[in-house]
Design an enzyme around this catalytic site. Structure first.
Site, PDB file in Angstrom:
ATOM      1  N   HIS A 153     -15.529  54.198  21.542  1.00  0.00           N
ATOM      2  CA  HIS A 153     -14.474  53.182  21.608  1.00  0.00           C
ATOM      3  C   HIS A 153     -13.795  53.209  22.977  1.00  0.00           C
ATOM      4  O   HIS A 153     -13.579  52.153  23.598  1.00  0.00           O
ATOM      5  CB  HIS A 153     -13.450  53.449  20.498  1.00  0.00           C
ATOM      6  CG  HIS A 153     -12.205  52.625  20.601  1.00  0.00           C
ATOM      7  ND1 HIS A 153     -12.036  51.453  19.909  1.00  0.00           N
ATOM      8  CD2 HIS A 153     -11.053  52.817  21.323  1.00  0.00           C
ATOM      9  CE1 HIS A 153     -10.834  50.954  20.198  1.00  0.00           C
ATOM     10  NE2 HIS A 153     -10.222  51.764  21.040  1.00  0.00           N
ATOM     11  N   GLU A 154     -13.473  54.408  23.462  1.00  0.00           N
ATOM     12  CA  GLU A 154     -12.817  54.519  24.770  1.00  0.00           C
ATOM     13  C   GLU A 154     -13.745  54.080  25.895  1.00  0.00           C
ATOM     14  O   GLU A 154     -13.319  53.425  26.853  1.00  0.00           O
ATOM     15  CB  GLU A 154     -12.349  55.961  24.999  1.00  0.00           C
ATOM     16  CG  GLU A 154     -11.309  56.453  23.999  1.00  0.00           C
ATOM     17  CD  GLU A 154     -10.054  55.614  23.989  1.00  0.00           C
ATOM     18  OE1 GLU A 154      -9.673  55.095  25.066  1.00  0.00           O
ATOM     19  OE2 GLU A 154      -9.450  55.456  22.912  1.00  0.00           O
TER      20      GLU A 154
ATOM     21  N   HIS B  54     -13.744  50.376  26.281  1.00  0.00           N
ATOM     22  CA  HIS B  54     -12.671  49.811  27.107  1.00  0.00           C
ATOM     23  C   HIS B  54     -13.107  49.751  28.572  1.00  0.00           C
ATOM     24  O   HIS B  54     -12.814  48.769  29.276  1.00  0.00           O
ATOM     25  CB  HIS B  54     -11.407  50.669  26.983  1.00  0.00           C
ATOM     26  CG  HIS B  54     -10.633  50.429  25.725  1.00  0.00           C
ATOM     27  ND1 HIS B  54     -10.192  49.190  25.343  1.00  0.00           N
ATOM     28  CD2 HIS B  54     -10.214  51.297  24.748  1.00  0.00           C
ATOM     29  CE1 HIS B  54      -9.531  49.287  24.203  1.00  0.00           C
ATOM     30  NE2 HIS B  54      -9.536  50.551  23.815  1.00  0.00           N
TER      31      HIS B  54
ATOM     32  N   GLU C 142      -8.758  46.008  21.520  1.00  0.00           N
ATOM     33  CA  GLU C 142      -9.064  47.089  20.577  1.00  0.00           C
ATOM     34  C   GLU C 142     -10.187  46.684  19.623  1.00  0.00           C
ATOM     35  O   GLU C 142     -11.078  47.485  19.332  1.00  0.00           O
ATOM     36  CB  GLU C 142      -7.807  47.466  19.788  1.00  0.00           C
ATOM     37  CG  GLU C 142      -6.710  48.109  20.618  1.00  0.00           C
ATOM     38  CD  GLU C 142      -7.173  49.363  21.335  1.00  0.00           C
ATOM     39  OE1 GLU C 142      -7.929  50.156  20.719  1.00  0.00           O
ATOM     40  OE2 GLU C 142      -6.785  49.550  22.495  1.00  0.00           O
TER      41      GLU C 142
ATOM     42  N   ASP D 203     -13.816  48.523  19.407  1.00  0.00           N
ATOM     43  CA  ASP D 203     -14.394  48.924  18.120  1.00  0.00           C
ATOM     44  C   ASP D 203     -15.789  48.335  17.944  1.00  0.00           C
ATOM     45  O   ASP D 203     -16.715  49.013  17.491  1.00  0.00           O
ATOM     46  CB  ASP D 203     -13.498  48.459  16.966  1.00  0.00           C
ATOM     47  CG  ASP D 203     -12.237  49.292  16.814  1.00  0.00           C
ATOM     48  OD1 ASP D 203     -12.157  50.372  17.437  1.00  0.00           O
ATOM     49  OD2 ASP D 203     -11.332  48.860  16.078  1.00  0.00           O
TER      50      ASP D 203
END
Length: 412
Positions: free
Chosen positions: A276-277, A280, A354, A358
């Site tokens: 997930h990070e 980004h 976000e 995901d």
């Protein structure tokens, strides 16, 4: 429009913000569902769900008291000419405009810190302690406070002094030069915060060799992501709550995992959170967030540059001769409705990002593991599973857990 009218506009804005925030907090506090949605079943048993509700109520009551005190102090300063009194103090201390502004904000900052200190102590050592989250020792608390103050003085002071100096020499182009300085500082901090500032408060160590490192390296090869800068931070030094974050740009990018995250989650769940990070970064959220912030700052400074020298702003706060610090204070309040609207769009964008991060992790088949990790993080933090939709709309930078799970599963 005269200065009296501006004064009452300022009063109206401050009052409206207070009432609106209290209304949202009340709605959120009253939103209690005895039956947990099906997708969230198993996160809390009956006892832990009652504990979560107690934690929510304790924070609500504490927040209401804190906001009332802040509101009363602000209204007292406005109605009794508190800012004008402080301005008179600093003009007696020095004839230099830059020094006057620095002293003014130093006094305001000191007063704010003194007022907020009891609330900070109570929140950390009473509420967080009561619910089993606090790991901060009194020594760490005091040390953090001293370090934060020193950083404000050593970094914030010179930066503000430079901006005030530019205001005095650059005339109509003040906003442009100030924008360049602040933008440069923002980009620098985005790139170097985790390597220069964060180590003053937390220890970071490279992720050790082992099963977790191997699993992360296997994923990173699929994601074509360089793992040179992945660190574990001693978050357990202050709290049992878990987290992970991504920061930096280009070669300075860094992923930081809390040691509590590694302790609480399974290997595949940690990899999913890491994915997930990384999402980004791959989707350029950090880059675009920085660009958006820089553009916003440019607009704010442009408008500020047009009105900072207005005698009406200074007179509205009881000061006859216009100056930088009174001008920025009045402007900050008057601009807050615009900032409020801009903030709504930023939180909407943040929630969108976000969901996208995901989806990025889900694209590697990590959706179920990510859901498991999010459930554990939420459970251990006693997170509110059913926040009020309006509170979410105005305040949540991350979507609520239920919406994230539904999005990951492909439901709308």
């Amino acid at each position: 429009m005269n200065s009296d009218q501006i004064f009452y506009i300022i009063i109206a804005i401050v009052t409206w913000q207070f009432i609106f925030d209290q209304w949202l907090d009340y709605l959120n506090n009253k939103t209690v569902k005895t039956k947990i949605p099906e997708e969230l079943e198993g996160i809390y048993d009956d006892d832990k769900y009652r504990k979560q509700q107690d934690y929510k109520k304790a924070n609500y009551s504490f927040g209401v008291l804190s906001e009332i005190v802040s509101f009363v102090v602000m209204m007292s300063m406005l109605f009794f000419g508190g800012f004008a009194i402080i301005n008179s103090w600093v003009t007696e201390m020095s004839s230099n405009a830059t020094v006057q502004s620095l002293l003014f904000f130093a006094i305001i900052g000191l007063g704010s810190s003194i007022i907020s200190l009891p609330f900070s102590i109570y929140g950390t050592f009473v509420i967080e302690e009561r619910f089993g989250f606090n790991k901060t020792t009194p020594l760490t608390f005091v040390t953090d406070m001293i370090k934060s103050t020193l950083l404000s003085v050593l970094i914030g002071g010179p930066l503000m002094a430079l901006v005030i100096w530019l205001y005095g020499i650059s005339g109509d182009l003040f906003w442009l030069y100030a924008w360049m300085v602040i933008s440069g500082f923002t980009i620098f901090m985005t790139m170097f915060y985790t390597s220069l500032i964060l180590p003053l408060f937390n220890k970071q160590t490279p992720l050790a060799e082992g099963e977790l490192r191997d699993a992360i390296e296997f994923f990173s090869s699929k994601a074509e992501f360089n793992l040179d800068n992945i660190y574990v931070m001693d978050g357990s030094k202050r709290s049992t709550k878990a987290n992970a974050f991504f920061s930096g740009l280009g070669s300075r990018k860094r992923i930081v995992l809390y040691d509590t995250l590694i302790k609480d989650l399974k290997t595949d769940e940690i990899v999913a959170v890491l994915a997930h990070e990384i999402g980004h970064y791959k989707l350029r959220h950090t880059l675009w967030g920085t660009i958006t912030g820089v553009i916003q700052m440019g607009v704010i400074l442009f408008v500020f540059g047009l009105v900072v020298g207005s005698p009406l702003l200074s007179k509205a706060l009881g000061v006859e001769e216009p100056n930088f610090h009174i001008g920025i204070l009045a402007f900050g309040i008057l601009y807050s409705p615009v900032s409020f609207v801009a903030g709504i769009f930023m939180t909407i964008l943040s929630r969108k990002n976000e969901y996208a991060a995901d989806a990025y992790a889900n694209g590697f088949g990590l959706g179920s593991a990510l859901i498991g990790g999010l459930k554990t993080i939420s459970s251990n933090a006693l997170s509110n599973l059913t926040p009020h939709p309006l509170y979410v709309f105005f305040h949540y930078s991350h979507p609520p857990l239920l919406q994230r799970i539904r999005a990951i599963k492909g439901n709308k």
